[in-house]
Write an enzyme that holds these catalytic residues in place. Structure first.
Site, PDB file in Angstrom:
ATOM      1  N   LYS A  47     -12.668 -10.169 -22.917  1.00 33.19           N
ATOM      2  CA  LYS A  47     -13.093 -11.041 -21.855  1.00 33.19           C
ATOM      3  C   LYS A  47     -14.092 -10.045 -21.133  1.00 33.19           C
ATOM      4  CE  LYS A  47     -12.257 -11.038 -18.026  1.00 33.19           C
ATOM      5  NZ  LYS A  47     -13.153 -10.665 -16.835  1.00 33.19           N
TER       6      LYS A  47
ATOM      7  N   THR B 210     -16.336  -2.521 -18.218  1.00 34.98           N
ATOM      8  CA  THR B 210     -15.796  -3.475 -17.427  1.00 34.98           C
ATOM      9  C   THR B 210     -15.283  -4.833 -18.022  1.00 34.98           C
ATOM     10  OG1 THR B 210     -17.104  -2.968 -15.489  1.00 34.98           O
ATOM     11  CG2 THR B 210     -16.186  -5.085 -15.471  1.00 34.98           C
TER      12      THR B 210
ATOM     13  N   ASN C  87     -21.791 -14.821  -7.862  1.00 40.03           N
ATOM     14  CA  ASN C  87     -21.331 -13.535  -7.168  1.00 40.03           C
ATOM     15  C   ASN C  87     -21.219 -13.919  -5.634  1.00 40.03           C
ATOM     16  OD1 ASN C  87     -20.143 -11.620  -9.199  1.00 40.03           O
ATOM     17  ND2 ASN C  87     -22.399 -12.354  -9.975  1.00 40.03           N
TER      18      ASN C  87
END
EC number: 2.3.1.35
Length: 395
Positions: free
Chosen positions: A169, A180, A390
């Protein structure tokens, strides 16, 4: 080597399942054997990373992984570590495993206490569905998704019969170093932990560590690689080379899927630096290109603003001479040369250039003309939706 269906469940000895309820999810993977891992280099390290790194470094094996989405269990202090330990204990108790052979992973919002009671409540449902079907691998991959839009899994079978499969993922806060993202990889090859570790580090460095979505390195990144040894096949030296190549192939596939699935992304950027004096020079420059907000914005706007590419390479710290640089943009097997040996090229076919810039996958090739070293990195365009996603992540 051939690509096969089934994800991690294509590997003998692996069972998996996952559930996703709203923003919360649980994944469990049961597979026992020698294991290796690489973890985030962010100094703000999430509790599950600390726990799982300790398991790998002391035991060099795993019996299972439990992962949750929706909460990173990061910056949560001693309570967070106890919560990660409770996740491991909950799984080990249910499956009669040693708790110090269970890895824990989390992904989601930083700085909020993990609701372990929710995990304990829904864990039986996950365990009831543990299986080795392709659907079980998909369920496990889906349950760890956060802002991801696409499932990420892949599996291959080597000529010698060994299989390797992985799920992953990641779509935002991505500049692995390590990081990340989360990736859980499995093989049925009869190999010890040190062989897994060597292959894993080479593959991660060439793939996941060359992905940049937004330049942020997460607190929670990890890649775990476990062998069930169930094939009974011990790769010879020649097969070990194929084994390493296969792992690089798998991780490249997943790395490109992460870049393509970057938050709000509409385009995949593949940047290649060739002709560098050293690999480090090529690596510095190519990552600067895919990291540059100006390059990413230009690609989103279908703007062939190549000056931003050479500028990014120029400030990257790589050794280069601008009078030797050659630059081209490519897509769909077609290429337009923009700079040749430091001289601006006259583009006669503007329609072709516009066609390339409209493509969903764009290759930027910058040749230094100074040596034989090269590097490739992947990224995505920077869009309005990235800012929206975000800006609204916790609100």
């Amino acid at each position: 080597m051939k690509k096969i269906e089934g994800g991690i469940c294509a590997v003998k000895g692996v069972t998996a399942n996952g559930i996703k309820l709203g923003k919360m999810g649980i994944t469990v993977i049961r597979a026992e054997g020698p294991a290796a891992g690489v973890f985030t280099k962010n100094k703000v390290t999430a509790a599950p990373v600390v726990l799982s790194k300790g398991v790998i470094e002391t035991q060099h094996q795993l019996s299972a992984i439990i992962a949750n989405s929706g909460n990173a269990n990061a910056f949560t202090g001693d309570d967070g570590f106890l919560d990660a330990m409770e996740m491991a204990s909950a799984l080990s108790e249910s499956l009669d495993l040693e708790p110090d052979t269970v890895a824990v992973a989390s992904t989601g919002v930083i700085g909020r206490r993990l609701d372990v009671s929710w995990i304990r409540e829904h864990l039986p449902e996950v365990l009831e569905g543990l299986g080795s079907s392709p659907e079980c691998s998909l369920a496990a991959a889906k349950a760890i998704m956060t802002t991801d839009k696409a499932l990420k899994e892949v599996a291959v079978e080597l000529d010698c019969g060994v299989r390797i499969g992985a799920i992953a993922k990641g779509s935002g806060m991505i500049e692995p170093n390590m990081g990340t993202m989360l990736c859980f990889a499995y093989t049925d090859a009869l190999v010890p932990a040190d062989v897994l570790d060597a292959a894993l580090r080479i593959a991660v460095d060439k793939t996941f560590n060359m992905v940049v979505v937004d330049g942020d390195t997460s607190t929670n990144d990890m890649v775990l690689f476990t062998s069930t040894c169930k094939s009974g096949i011990k790769p010879c030296m020649e097969c070990l080379d194929e084994f390493e190549d296969a792992l690089i192939y798998l991780f490249t596939d997943l790395a490109k899927k992460m870049a393509r699935d970057g938050e709000g992304a509409t385009k995949l950027i593949e940047a290649r630096v060739t002709g560098a004096k050293t690999y480090e020079d090529a690596r510095l420059a190519v990552k600067a290109i895919v990291r540059s907000p100006l390059v990413k914005s230009a690609i989103f706007g279908k703007d062939p603003n190549w000056g931003r590419v050479v500028a990014a390479a120029g400030y990257s710290g790589a050794e280069l001479e601008q009078e030797r640089l050659s630059l081209s943009f490519s897509a769909g097997g077609e290429t337009v040369e923009l700079v040749k040996s430091g001289e601006i090229s006259r583009v006669s076919d503007l329609a072709l250039l516009n066609k390339i810039m409209a493509n969903e996958e764009i290759i930027i090739t910058l040749d230094f003309g100074m040596g034989k070293e090269s590097a490739t990195a992947w990224g995505c365009d920077l869009t309005y939706d990235y800012v929206r996603i975000n800006a609204e992540y916790t609100t």
